[in-house]
Write a protein that holds these residues in place. Sequence first.
Motif, short mmCIF file in Angstrom:
data_model
loop_
_atom_site.label_atom_id
_atom_site.label_comp_id
_atom_site.label_asym_id
_atom_site.label_seq_id
_atom_site.Cartn_x
_atom_site.Cartn_y
_atom_site.Cartn_z
N GLY A 1 20.10 16.79 -19.89
CA GLY A 1 19.02 15.82 -19.76
C GLY A 1 17.88 16.24 -18.87
N LEU A 2 17.73 17.56 -18.62
CA LEU A 2 16.61 18.03 -17.79
C LEU A 2 15.48 18.60 -18.64
CD1 LEU A 2 18.55 19.50 -14.73
CD2 LEU A 2 17.16 17.42 -14.84
N THR A 3 15.54 18.40 -19.93
CA THR A 3 14.48 18.57 -20.93
C THR A 3 14.00 19.99 -21.19
OG1 THR A 3 12.63 18.19 -19.39
CG2 THR A 3 13.64 16.23 -20.40
N SER A 4 13.89 20.83 -20.17
CA SER A 4 13.37 22.17 -20.40
C SER A 4 13.95 23.16 -19.40
CB SER A 4 11.83 22.19 -20.28
OG SER A 4 11.45 22.00 -18.93
N ALA A 5 13.90 24.45 -19.78
CA ALA A 5 14.39 25.49 -18.88
C ALA A 5 13.57 25.52 -17.59
CB ALA A 5 14.34 26.85 -19.58
N VAL A 6 12.28 25.29 -17.70
CA VAL A 6 11.42 25.30 -16.51
C VAL A 6 11.85 24.21 -15.54
CG1 VAL A 6 9.07 24.91 -15.69
CG2 VAL A 6 9.45 26.34 -17.70
N ASN A 7 12.09 23.00 -16.07
CA ASN A 7 12.49 21.90 -15.21
C ASN A 7 13.87 22.16 -14.59
OD1 ASN A 7 12.20 19.32 -14.02
ND2 ASN A 7 13.44 18.40 -15.64
N LEU A 8 14.80 22.68 -15.41
CA LEU A 8 16.13 22.97 -14.88
C LEU A 8 16.05 24.01 -13.77
CD1 LEU A 8 19.20 22.95 -14.78
CD2 LEU A 8 19.24 24.47 -16.76
N ARG A 9 15.30 25.08 -13.99
CA ARG A 9 15.20 26.12 -12.96
C ARG A 9 14.61 25.57 -11.66
NH1 ARG A 9 13.55 29.37 -17.63
NH2 ARG A 9 15.23 30.89 -18.07
N ARG A 10 13.58 24.73 -11.81
CA ARG A 10 12.94 24.17 -10.62
C ARG A 10 13.90 23.25 -9.87
NH1 ARG A 10 10.05 19.47 -9.73
NH2 ARG A 10 10.06 18.96 -11.96
N ARG A 11 14.55 22.35 -10.61
CA ARG A 11 15.48 21.42 -9.97
C ARG A 11 16.69 22.16 -9.39
NH1 ARG A 11 13.33 16.18 -9.48
NH2 ARG A 11 12.34 15.55 -11.43
N PHE A 12 17.18 23.15 -10.12
CA PHE A 12 18.36 23.89 -9.69
C PHE A 12 18.07 24.65 -8.40
CE2 PHE A 12 21.89 26.86 -9.90
CZ PHE A 12 22.88 26.14 -10.56
N ARG A 13 16.92 25.30 -8.33
CA ARG A 13 16.58 26.04 -7.12
C ARG A 13 16.44 25.10 -5.92
NH1 ARG A 13 14.60 30.79 -5.26
NH2 ARG A 13 14.42 31.80 -7.29
N THR A 14 15.81 23.95 -6.12
CA THR A 14 15.65 22.98 -5.03
C THR A 14 17.01 22.48 -4.56
OG1 THR A 14 13.49 22.28 -5.87
CG2 THR A 14 14.63 20.77 -4.38
N THR B 1 30.14 28.71 -20.17
CA THR B 1 29.58 29.01 -21.49
C THR B 1 28.54 30.12 -21.37
OG1 THR B 1 27.64 27.54 -21.45
CG2 THR B 1 29.77 26.54 -22.00
N ASP B 2 28.14 30.64 -22.53
CA ASP B 2 27.05 31.62 -22.61
C ASP B 2 25.77 30.97 -23.12
OD1 ASP B 2 28.57 33.83 -21.76
OD2 ASP B 2 29.43 34.05 -23.76
N LEU B 3 25.71 29.66 -23.11
CA LEU B 3 24.52 28.96 -23.61
C LEU B 3 23.27 29.40 -22.85
CD1 LEU B 3 25.90 25.32 -23.94
CD2 LEU B 3 25.17 26.81 -25.83
N PRO B 4 22.15 29.56 -23.53
CA PRO B 4 20.91 29.85 -22.81
C PRO B 4 20.49 28.68 -21.93
CG PRO B 4 20.49 29.48 -25.14
CD PRO B 4 21.97 29.53 -24.98
N VAL B 5 19.69 28.98 -20.94
CA VAL B 5 19.29 27.96 -19.97
C VAL B 5 18.55 26.81 -20.66
CG1 VAL B 5 17.82 27.51 -17.96
CG2 VAL B 5 19.24 29.56 -18.04
N GLU B 6 17.75 27.10 -21.69
CA GLU B 6 17.03 26.05 -22.41
C GLU B 6 18.00 25.06 -23.04
OE1 GLU B 6 13.76 24.04 -23.38
OE2 GLU B 6 13.46 26.09 -22.70
N ALA B 7 19.10 25.58 -23.64
CA ALA B 7 20.09 24.70 -24.27
C ALA B 7 20.83 23.89 -23.22
CB ALA B 7 21.07 25.53 -25.09
N ILE B 8 21.15 24.50 -22.09
CA ILE B 8 21.83 23.76 -21.02
C ILE B 8 20.94 22.64 -20.51
CG2 ILE B 8 22.67 23.95 -18.65
CD1 ILE B 8 23.74 26.71 -19.36
N ALA B 9 19.65 22.94 -20.34
CA ALA B 9 18.73 21.91 -19.86
C ALA B 9 18.73 20.71 -20.79
CB ALA B 9 17.32 22.50 -19.75
N THR B 10 18.74 20.95 -22.10
CA THR B 10 18.77 19.86 -23.08
C THR B 10 20.06 19.08 -22.98
OG1 THR B 10 17.34 21.10 -24.59
CG2 THR B 10 18.63 19.30 -25.53
N ARG B 11 21.19 19.78 -22.85
CA ARG B 11 22.49 19.10 -22.80
C ARG B 11 22.65 18.20 -21.58
NH1 ARG B 11 27.72 22.33 -25.06
NH2 ARG B 11 26.83 23.08 -27.03
#
Length: 316
Positions: free
Chosen positions: A287-300, A275-285
């Motif tokens: 269950g990682l609540t925010s783009a910041v949290n998704l980026r942090r978890r994803f990088r780890t 998809t072309d969904l923004p990272v913020e929308a993906i984080a919500t879908r």
Amino acid sequence: MRPHRVVALLNPPQSPFELACATEVFGTVPRDEPPRYSFRICAEHPGPVQTTAGYEMLVDAGLEALEQADTVVVPGWQPPGAPAPPTVVAALRAAHRRGTRIVAICTGAFVLAQAGLLDGRRATTHWRDTARLAAAFPEVQIDQDVLFVDHGDVATSAGTGAGIDLCLHLVRSDHGAAYAAQIARNMVLPPHREGSQLQYAAPPVPAKADESLAPVLEWATSRLDTRLTLDCLAERAGLSRRTLARRFAEQLGTSPGQWLLGRRIDAARVLLEQTDLPVEAIATRVGLTSAVNLRRRFRTHMGTTPGVYRRAFSQT
């Protein structure tokens, strides 16, 4: 794009199942997809190769096939620890120097160790043979409790089933989670088991049918966009928090929280690819609540950012 060339190096007596692990993953093209891999077999001496099942396989290529490989798979080696011919060791070393990825399934790790490709590195093999591998190659750091270990250029797996897990992991690394999931579905397999899961060398008493985690896992996977706490999972399973955690450890080799995070990262990978969904929308879908949290978890978890991952694997 040229398919990634995978060559399996056979040795008599060859285990058909260990070879089939690699064949099914790298040699099968999902419907309506271009081929991402080419797959062939070779042996030190082309011709009939005896198998552990009693029949012979006809191998038409020798060690020269390794010169064109992007990945070399050693699908087991019988008997475990038997010396590999000097020509085989030399061919594997030369392939590795050229930048070829070298992969061992189960007892194939002994051959990689003989070639010096595991020196100073973590590696695994079937739990039954880890002590033998450690004694023969003390410079190798043996991890007997995991399904596979991947260093990028060299990878090893535990028993034959873990060989499939490793091969699917490599496909995810090469072409993304969605493509790997297609192959897994064709094989009627779960798409992802973490390499850090236990081999179950000494498994507990088999769970009764009503003790299986499958129903609660399916329920949670379909609700990743909601808040899923340990209390929620325990209530759904009809268990105490402590009992649920114990069953996760016994059946999956991980904790409820780590399992749930893994599924959320997997779901995010697919959305980034498809998809072309923004990272913020993906984080919500997921269950990682925010783009910041998704980026942090994803990088780890992945060692890279969502943006870099999307540019590498986007199908849109």
